[in-house]
Design a protein around this motif. Structure first.
Motif, mmCIF file in Angstrom:
data_model
loop_
_atom_site.group_PDB
_atom_site.id
_atom_site.type_symbol
_atom_site.label_atom_id
_atom_site.label_comp_id
_atom_site.label_asym_id
_atom_site.label_seq_id
_atom_site.Cartn_x
_atom_site.Cartn_y
_atom_site.Cartn_z
ATOM 1 N N PHE A 121 0.799 -1.217 0.000
ATOM 2 C CA PHE A 121 0.000 0.000 0.000
ATOM 3 C C PHE A 121 0.840 1.279 0.000
ATOM 4 C CE2 PHE A 121 -2.605 -3.273 2.115
ATOM 5 C CZ PHE A 121 -3.610 -3.362 1.159
ATOM 6 N N ASN A 122 2.150 1.125 0.063
ATOM 7 C CA ASN A 122 3.076 2.258 0.062
ATOM 8 C C ASN A 122 2.731 3.275 1.149
ATOM 9 O OD1 ASN A 122 5.390 3.482 -0.873
ATOM 10 N ND2 ASN A 122 4.313 4.712 -2.396
ATOM 11 N N SER A 123 2.317 2.763 2.317
ATOM 12 C CA SER A 123 1.934 3.634 3.426
ATOM 13 C C SER A 123 2.306 2.964 4.753
ATOM 14 C CB SER A 123 0.428 3.901 3.367
ATOM 15 O OG SER A 123 0.048 4.706 4.441
ATOM 16 N N PRO A 124 3.592 2.979 5.079
ATOM 17 C CA PRO A 124 4.003 2.304 6.316
ATOM 18 C C PRO A 124 3.504 3.047 7.551
ATOM 19 C CG PRO A 124 5.840 3.503 5.394
ATOM 20 C CD PRO A 124 4.711 3.622 4.403
ATOM 21 N N PRO A 125 3.126 2.309 8.598
ATOM 22 C CA PRO A 125 2.710 2.985 9.829
ATOM 23 C C PRO A 125 3.906 3.646 10.501
ATOM 24 C CG PRO A 125 2.781 0.621 10.156
ATOM 25 C CD PRO A 125 3.055 0.853 8.708
ATOM 26 N N LEU A 126 3.649 4.732 11.207
ATOM 27 C CA LEU A 126 4.725 5.445 11.890
ATOM 28 C C LEU A 126 5.411 4.572 12.934
ATOM 29 C CD1 LEU A 126 3.089 8.962 12.373
ATOM 30 C CD2 LEU A 126 4.863 8.304 10.742
ATOM 31 N N TRP A 127 4.645 3.710 13.584
ATOM 32 C CA TRP A 127 5.171 2.876 14.653
ATOM 33 C C TRP A 127 5.844 1.607 14.131
ATOM 34 C CZ3 TRP A 127 2.918 -1.789 14.106
ATOM 35 C CH2 TRP A 127 1.672 -1.831 13.498
ATOM 36 N N GLY A 128 5.969 1.483 12.824
ATOM 37 C CA GLY A 128 6.456 0.258 12.194
ATOM 38 C C GLY A 128 7.862 -0.182 12.568
ATOM 39 N N GLU A 129 8.675 0.714 13.053
ATOM 40 C CA GLU A 129 10.039 0.354 13.476
ATOM 41 C C GLU A 129 10.095 0.020 14.959
ATOM 42 O OE1 GLU A 129 12.903 0.113 11.635
ATOM 43 O OE2 GLU A 129 11.681 0.414 9.838
ATOM 44 N N ASP A 130 9.413 0.814 15.757
ATOM 45 C CA ASP A 130 9.555 0.706 17.211
ATOM 46 C C ASP A 130 8.785 -0.464 17.827
ATOM 47 O OD1 ASP A 130 11.246 2.856 17.343
ATOM 48 O OD2 ASP A 130 9.655 4.303 17.741
ATOM 49 N N VAL A 131 7.547 -0.656 17.442
ATOM 50 C CA VAL A 131 6.726 -1.683 18.081
ATOM 51 C C VAL A 131 7.286 -3.090 17.854
ATOM 52 C CG1 VAL A 131 4.422 -2.708 18.185
ATOM 53 C CG2 VAL A 131 4.677 -0.230 18.144
ATOM 54 N N PRO A 132 7.658 -3.474 16.614
ATOM 55 C CA PRO A 132 8.256 -4.815 16.461
ATOM 56 C C PRO A 132 9.547 -4.988 17.264
ATOM 57 C CG PRO A 132 7.585 -3.973 14.331
ATOM 58 C CD PRO A 132 7.433 -2.847 15.310
ATOM 59 N N ARG A 133 10.331 -3.917 17.361
ATOM 60 C CA ARG A 133 11.578 -3.991 18.138
ATOM 61 C C ARG A 133 11.284 -4.219 19.621
ATOM 62 N NH1 ARG A 133 14.756 1.175 17.713
ATOM 63 N NH2 ARG A 133 14.200 0.780 15.565
ATOM 64 N N VAL A 134 10.290 -3.530 20.142
ATOM 65 C CA VAL A 134 9.907 -3.694 21.547
ATOM 66 C C VAL A 134 9.402 -5.118 21.794
ATOM 67 C CG1 VAL A 134 8.221 -2.985 23.288
ATOM 68 C CG2 VAL A 134 9.449 -1.258 21.979
ATOM 69 N N ILE A 135 8.535 -5.603 20.918
ATOM 70 C CA ILE A 135 8.000 -6.965 21.067
ATOM 71 C C ILE A 135 9.133 -7.980 21.014
ATOM 72 C CG2 ILE A 135 6.539 -8.725 20.009
ATOM 73 C CD1 ILE A 135 4.737 -6.422 19.013
ATOM 74 N N PHE A 136 10.072 -7.798 20.079
ATOM 75 C CA PHE A 136 11.193 -8.730 19.945
ATOM 76 C C PHE A 136 12.056 -8.749 21.203
ATOM 77 C CE2 PHE A 136 15.632 -9.528 18.761
ATOM 78 C CZ PHE A 136 15.512 -10.823 18.280
ATOM 79 N N LEU A 137 12.432 -7.578 21.693
ATOM 80 C CA LEU A 137 13.295 -7.515 22.880
ATOM 81 C C LEU A 137 12.638 -8.145 24.096
ATOM 82 C CD1 LEU A 137 14.887 -3.989 22.507
ATOM 83 C CD2 LEU A 137 16.063 -6.181 22.456
ATOM 84 N N TRP A 138 11.362 -7.814 24.326
ATOM 85 C CA TRP A 138 10.667 -8.407 25.465
ATOM 86 C C TRP A 138 10.540 -9.915 25.288
ATOM 87 C CZ3 TRP A 138 9.803 -6.681 30.172
ATOM 88 C CH2 TRP A 138 9.869 -5.308 30.400
ATOM 89 N N GLY A 139 10.271 -10.372 24.085
ATOM 90 C CA GLY A 139 10.160 -11.814 23.838
ATOM 91 C C GLY A 139 11.453 -12.550 24.111
ATOM 92 N N VAL A 140 12.554 -11.990 23.645
ATOM 93 C CA VAL A 140 13.863 -12.622 23.852
ATOM 94 C C VAL A 140 14.229 -12.654 25.332
ATOM 95 C CG1 VAL A 140 16.346 -12.295 23.497
ATOM 96 C CG2 VAL A 140 14.786 -12.155 21.566
ATOM 97 N N PHE A 141 14.105 -11.511 25.993
ATOM 98 C CA PHE A 141 14.560 -11.437 27.381
ATOM 99 C C PHE A 141 13.605 -12.076 28.379
ATOM 100 C CE2 PHE A 141 17.607 -8.433 25.659
ATOM 101 C CZ PHE A 141 18.743 -8.791 26.364
ATOM 102 N N LEU A 142 12.386 -12.380 27.974
ATOM 103 C CA LEU A 142 11.498 -13.146 28.847
ATOM 104 C C LEU A 142 11.572 -14.649 28.545
ATOM 105 C CD1 LEU A 142 8.334 -10.882 29.123
ATOM 106 C CD2 LEU A 142 10.187 -11.172 30.772
ATOM 107 N N SER A 143 12.034 -14.997 27.351
ATOM 108 C CA SER A 143 12.192 -16.412 27.005
ATOM 109 C C SER A 143 13.502 -16.995 27.541
ATOM 110 C CB SER A 143 12.158 -16.588 25.485
ATOM 111 O OG SER A 143 10.931 -16.160 24.963
ATOM 112 N N ALA A 144 14.526 -16.181 27.618
ATOM 113 C CA ALA A 144 15.828 -16.666 28.084
ATOM 114 C C ALA A 144 15.776 -17.249 29.499
ATOM 115 C CB ALA A 144 16.871 -15.556 27.990
#
Length: 125
Positions: free
Chosen positions: A18-41
């Motif tokens: 759609f050539n219309s990326p959401p503004l939060w498209g960089e930050d939210v996946p990064r936050v989810i990834f970091l929390w997932g990694v550090f809670l899974s370890a």
């Protein structure tokens, strides 16, 4: 981790289809990834799912192996304590700023290091 998958799929689809990326498209996946990694370890540590080289185990006498494992556990605890000690000022500093796209505190990106490492310390005990 499904949240990360769906979030990333949405961001990629919005960006390239759609050539219309959401503004939060960089930050939210990064936050989810970091929390997932550090809670899974800590879970991996608790249930013994972490990678381990045990080829030497069968060659050592049981008493020596027990001492070696104890020393290794103490080394891991010391390393985790150092990480916790050094993560505290990083989280404190991150509390001052916010992410531009979401308005969330920068601590959301740094806090998983502290929380996950503290949980790993408990799991290692």
């Amino acid at each position: 981790m499904r949240a990360l998958l769906f979030c990333t799929l949405y961001v990629v689809t919005a960006r390239y289809v759609f050539n219309s990326p959401p503004l939060w498209g960089e930050d939210v996946p990064r936050v989810i990834f970091l929390w997932g990694v550090f809670l899974s370890a800590p879970l991996a540590m608790r249930f013994g799912l972490n990678i381990r080289a045990n080829g030497i185990d069968s060659m050592l006498p049981p008493r020596v192996l027990r001492v070696l494992k104890t020393v290794l556990h103490l080394i891991v605890l010391a390393l985790l304590a150092v990480i916790i000690w050094n993560a505290l000022p990083i989280v404190k500093l991150a509390l001052r700023g916010t992410m531009l796209s979401t308005g969330w505190s920068n601590a959301v990106l740094r806090l998983p290091i502290l929380v996950g490492t503290a949980l790993m310390f408990v799991a290692q005990l």
